[in-house]
Design a protein around this motif. Structure first.
Motif, PDB file in Angstrom:
ATOM      1  N   GLY A  51      -3.692  -2.394  -8.882  1.00 50.87           N
ATOM      2  CA  GLY A  51      -4.894  -1.723  -9.311  1.00 50.87           C
ATOM      3  C   GLY A  51      -6.248  -2.469  -8.793  1.00 50.87           C
ATOM      4  N   GLY A  52      -6.176  -3.370  -8.364  1.00 48.59           N
ATOM      5  CA  GLY A  52      -7.553  -3.952  -7.852  1.00 48.59           C
ATOM      6  C   GLY A  52      -8.325  -5.125  -8.930  1.00 48.59           C
ATOM      7  N   SER A  53      -9.436  -5.141  -8.677  1.00 48.21           N
ATOM      8  CA  SER A  53     -10.244  -6.211  -9.595  1.00 48.21           C
ATOM      9  C   SER A  53     -10.227  -5.976 -11.050  1.00 48.21           C
ATOM     10  CB  SER A  53     -11.437  -6.383  -9.010  1.00 48.21           C
ATOM     11  OG  SER A  53     -12.348  -5.279  -9.119  1.00 48.21           O
ATOM     12  N   THR A 111     -15.897  -4.286  -5.512  1.00 51.93           N
ATOM     13  CA  THR A 111     -15.876  -3.075  -5.779  1.00 51.93           C
ATOM     14  C   THR A 111     -15.318  -2.098  -5.083  1.00 51.93           C
ATOM     15  OG1 THR A 111     -18.073  -2.963  -4.510  1.00 51.93           O
ATOM     16  CG2 THR A 111     -18.189  -3.702  -6.934  1.00 51.93           C
ATOM     17  N   THR A 112     -14.770  -2.356  -4.033  1.00 61.20           N
ATOM     18  CA  THR A 112     -14.081  -1.219  -3.090  1.00 61.20           C
ATOM     19  C   THR A 112     -12.845  -2.095  -2.937  1.00 61.20           C
ATOM     20  OG1 THR A 112     -14.628  -2.666  -0.997  1.00 61.20           O
ATOM     21  CG2 THR A 112     -16.353  -0.982  -1.963  1.00 61.20           C
ATOM     22  N   TYR A 113     -11.886  -1.200  -2.436  1.00 62.12           N
ATOM     23  CA  TYR A 113     -10.556  -1.245  -2.234  1.00 62.12           C
ATOM     24  C   TYR A 113     -10.483  -2.396  -0.969  1.00 62.12           C
ATOM     25  CZ  TYR A 113      -5.518  -0.990  -0.907  1.00 62.12           C
ATOM     26  OH  TYR A 113      -4.284  -1.029  -0.817  1.00 62.12           O
ATOM     27  N   GLN A 114     -11.074  -2.265   0.169  1.00 65.43           N
ATOM     28  CA  GLN A 114     -11.165  -3.140   1.221  1.00 65.43           C
ATOM     29  C   GLN A 114     -11.616  -4.668   0.948  1.00 65.43           C
ATOM     30  OE1 GLN A 114     -12.763  -0.119   1.293  1.00 65.43           O
ATOM     31  NE2 GLN A 114     -11.505   0.822   2.510  1.00 65.43           N
ATOM     32  N   GLN A 115     -12.261  -4.935  -0.375  1.00 62.87           N
ATOM     33  CA  GLN A 115     -12.553  -6.113  -0.584  1.00 62.87           C
ATOM     34  C   GLN A 115     -11.310  -6.823  -1.612  1.00 62.87           C
ATOM     35  OE1 GLN A 115     -16.083  -5.008  -2.831  1.00 62.87           O
ATOM     36  NE2 GLN A 115     -17.137  -6.047  -1.249  1.00 62.87           N
ATOM     37  N   GLY A 116     -10.319  -6.039  -1.708  1.00 60.20           N
ATOM     38  CA  GLY A 116      -9.043  -6.492  -2.664  1.00 60.20           C
ATOM     39  C   GLY A 116      -8.529  -7.997  -2.402  1.00 60.20           C
ATOM     40  N   THR A 133      -9.935 -10.624  -4.514  1.00 58.47           N
ATOM     41  CA  THR A 133      -9.433 -10.743  -5.909  1.00 58.47           C
ATOM     42  C   THR A 133      -8.230 -11.823  -5.651  1.00 58.47           C
ATOM     43  OG1 THR A 133     -10.271  -8.449  -6.425  1.00 58.47           O
ATOM     44  CG2 THR A 133      -8.298  -9.376  -7.755  1.00 58.47           C
ATOM     45  N   THR A 140       0.856  -1.269  -0.007  1.00 60.51           N
ATOM     46  CA  THR A 140       0.079  -0.058   0.049  1.00 60.51           C
ATOM     47  C   THR A 140       0.994   1.175   0.035  1.00 60.51           C
ATOM     48  OG1 THR A 140      -0.167   0.322   2.437  1.00 60.51           O
ATOM     49  CG2 THR A 140      -1.628  -1.232   1.218  1.00 60.51           C
TER      50      THR A 140
END
Length: 172
Positions: A84-86, A128-133, A136, A40
């Motif tokens: 970059g995430g999902s 859909t959110t960074y916390q759910q990364g 992924t 991060t």
């Protein structure tokens, strides 16, 4: 019919033993990727550590030097993109492709690259959110591992008749 033998285990090694290099390389690749993926803005040293460990892992994998060198930069770059995430979950196909190349899998086994790409289409809708990364990462790694084992099964079924041009040349 003789038992199937992993194609890369038949390559002559200049140093080390096959099993130790395979396990060591895999551990370094996974640790390096893990360090990169937990990076991060507040933990940038993890990016540096992971960016050193991951290429080291590819360097020790038992394979031909050309294959090991060819995968280092693409895998490292696409692992960085995964931060970059999902929306970048499709990038999990690149380390899988590198694994198939380094493990000397036959061309038909590359069909498994569709699995992480298909999973990415689902992930981009669910995560859909960074916390759910973390979702992924877990799904991406699980799909890659399942796809790698599926590719091994395909190689086994094909008896790796087309897996390694280098080995066919040396045995003929």
């Amino acid at each position: 019919m003789s038992a199937w033998i992993e194609p890369s285990s038949r390559l002559p090694l200049r140093w080390g033993r096959y099993r130790a290099r395979l396990v060591g390389g895999l551990v370094l690749i996974l640790l390096g990727s893990g360090f990169i993926l937990v990076t991060t803005a507040y933990s940038l040293p993890f990016l540096l550590i992971g960016s050193i460990l991951q290429p080291a892992g590819w360097a020790v994998m038992p394979s031909t030097i050309g294959r090991r060198v060819a995968v280092v930069l693409p895998v490292l770059g696409f692992t960085w993109l995964m931060l970059g995430g999902s929306g970048f979950a499709w990038c999990y196909a690149v380390p899988l492709a590198a694994w198939l190349l380094v493990r000397l899998r036959p061309l038909p086994s590359y069909a498994v690259l569709a699995l992480p790409i298909a999973a990415s289409l689902l992930l981009v809708r669910v995560v859909t959110t960074y916390q759910q990364g973390w979702i992924t990462v877990v799904v991406g790694v699980t799909v890659d591992v399942a796809a790698a084992w599926t590719a091994r099964f395909i190689a086994l079924r094909l008896d790796s008749w087309q897996a390694v041009r280098t080995l066919r040349k040396s045995s003929g």
